[in-house]
Design a protein around this motif. Sequence first.
Motif, PDB file in Angstrom:
ATOM      1  N   PHE A 109       0.855  -1.185   0.000  1.00 38.57           N
ATOM      2  CA  PHE A 109       0.000   0.000   0.000  1.00 38.57           C
ATOM      3  C   PHE A 109       0.889   1.231   0.000  1.00 38.57           C
ATOM      4  O   PHE A 109       2.105   1.142   0.199  1.00 38.57           O
ATOM      5  N   HIS A 150       4.990   1.084   1.008  1.00 32.11           N
ATOM      6  CA  HIS A 150       5.115  -0.008   1.977  1.00 32.11           C
ATOM      7  C   HIS A 150       5.213  -1.308   1.194  1.00 32.11           C
ATOM      8  O   HIS A 150       4.301  -1.651   0.448  1.00 32.11           O
ATOM      9  N   ILE A 156       1.141   5.522   1.312  1.00 32.17           N
ATOM     10  CA  ILE A 156       0.627   6.630   2.108  1.00 32.17           C
ATOM     11  C   ILE A 156       1.066   7.906   1.391  1.00 32.17           C
ATOM     12  O   ILE A 156       2.261   8.120   1.180  1.00 32.17           O
ATOM     13  N   ASP A 159      -4.661   1.660  -1.277  1.00 30.69           N
ATOM     14  CA  ASP A 159      -4.362   0.264  -1.565  1.00 30.69           C
ATOM     15  C   ASP A 159      -4.079   0.079  -3.053  1.00 30.69           C
ATOM     16  O   ASP A 159      -4.327   0.986  -3.862  1.00 30.69           O
ATOM     17  N   HIS A 209      -4.012   6.779   3.063  1.00 30.95           N
ATOM     18  CA  HIS A 209      -3.712   5.371   2.791  1.00 30.95           C
ATOM     19  C   HIS A 209      -4.406   4.942   1.496  1.00 30.95           C
ATOM     20  O   HIS A 209      -5.625   5.060   1.388  1.00 30.95           O
TER      21      HIS A 209
END
Length: 154
Positions: free
Chosen positions: A45, A125, A47, A85, A83
Amino acid sequence: MNYEISKEPINIQAVIDKVVEREAGAITTFIGTVRELTHGKKTLFLIYEAYESMAVKKLEQIGKEIGERWPDAKVAITHRVGHLDITDVAVVIAVSTPHRADAYEANRYAIERIKQIVPIWKKEHWENGDSWIGNQLETVSYPTGKPQEENLHE
């Protein structure tokens, strides 16, 4: 408002609707999404963070620059923060012009300028760690053939 930073998922049609005009013969959209693989690394994911008030001012500046180069263009840009995805929409750019070539060129100009001047950063991430991405220079060739440097953050 044609230039926005959003904490919520982007409504693509709402961005397009901002540039619909009777004089427009073309509307181009760029939809930037979160991809799973980057340079062989699996992204879990992202940010995104932004200096929001400055980011909006820089998006407005890009709209003005497009207006100077393509006087009949109408532009709307929304960039998401927070956030995201895999497959989520990070940015939507819509440009309308009387003719298609101008719409394509102005839209490409917008995404490249976003990467150069808008204070938005992303933290990727991965399965084995994370890293802030930004301030990476890459040479981009524009249709004029003139190379320029850009600040990547897609």
